[in-house]
Design an enzyme around this catalytic site. Sequence first.
Site, PDB file in Angstrom:
ATOM      1  N   LYS A 113       6.196  12.788 101.479  1.00  0.00           N
ATOM      2  CA  LYS A 113       5.091  13.498 102.152  1.00  0.00           C
ATOM      3  C   LYS A 113       3.844  12.925 101.473  1.00  0.00           C
ATOM      4  O   LYS A 113       3.734  12.855 100.346  1.00  0.00           O
ATOM      5  CB  LYS A 113       5.312  15.110 101.951  1.00  0.00           C
ATOM      6  CG  LYS A 113       4.750  15.942 102.961  1.00  0.00           C
ATOM      7  CD  LYS A 113       5.155  17.378 102.958  1.00  0.00           C
ATOM      8  CE  LYS A 113       4.770  18.309 103.828  1.00  0.00           C
ATOM      9  NZ  LYS A 113       5.062  19.701 103.339  1.00  0.00           N
ATOM     10  N   ILE A 114       2.726  12.870 102.178  1.00  0.00           N
ATOM     11  CA  ILE A 114       1.580  12.164 101.635  1.00  0.00           C
ATOM     12  C   ILE A 114       0.339  12.981 102.247  1.00  0.00           C
ATOM     13  O   ILE A 114       0.262  13.160 103.578  1.00  0.00           O
ATOM     14  CB  ILE A 114       1.455  10.670 102.191  1.00  0.00           C
ATOM     15  CG1 ILE A 114       2.669   9.808 101.899  1.00  0.00           C
ATOM     16  CG2 ILE A 114       0.084   9.976 101.854  1.00  0.00           C
ATOM     17  CD1 ILE A 114       2.498   9.111 100.507  1.00  0.00           C
TER      18      ILE A 114
END
Length: 214
Positions: free
Chosen positions: A83-84
């Site tokens: 997750k960014i």
Amino acid sequence: MKFFLDTADVSAIKLINELGVVDGVTTNPSIISKEGRDFETVIKEICQIVDGPVSAEVTGEAAEDMIAEARSIAQWAPNVVVKIPMTTEGLKAVNVLSREGIKTNVTLIFTVSQGLMAIKAGATYISPFVGRLEDIGTDAYQLIADLRAIIDFYDYDAKIIAASIRNTVHVEEVAKLGAHIATIPDALFAKMTQHPLTAQGLEIFAKDWAAFKQ
Ligand code: G3P
């Protein structure tokens, strides 16, 4: 439509997974911190329980830090997704990671433009936040509908994870609008199976059956 569990509570994940309705899991630093356990250990445990993508978020702010973290997280399990956050540095990281075949989930999406930028950078998933948009009086459902229309129009591969889901109406509405996935807190999963008339109906059946048996 797919349902992901938005929690890092391993006991809850095990229980709900038995219902056969869980297609993946999402976490974030707030969710992980509630568990008070080692990040890597928790994610590896979840990846073994659930047969589907499990999102684990980076905490660095510079692209090179996110890339290094993501490369390490991607080694934890075959089903892990990194997750960014939706920042310019985050997009730089997604661009590099997607070319390396590392799956990403770009989080904290609040506008169509942010969603488009994440998709074009190579995001596997984009996470628009429904509840937090409603908190500020903005129409979150229009955002979900617009993102889905754009993905279909241009035949993009990215999938929408409707996040910040707080109640059953959120789940029902994003389902109708074509979110590919809703990520749902564990407490809400229980509510999605219940209705007072179901409970009342069961009571009546049991009472009538007991009377008949006598
Ligand atoms: O998936 C993101 C979600 O956990 C955020 O939910 O309720 O903190 O806005 P909330």
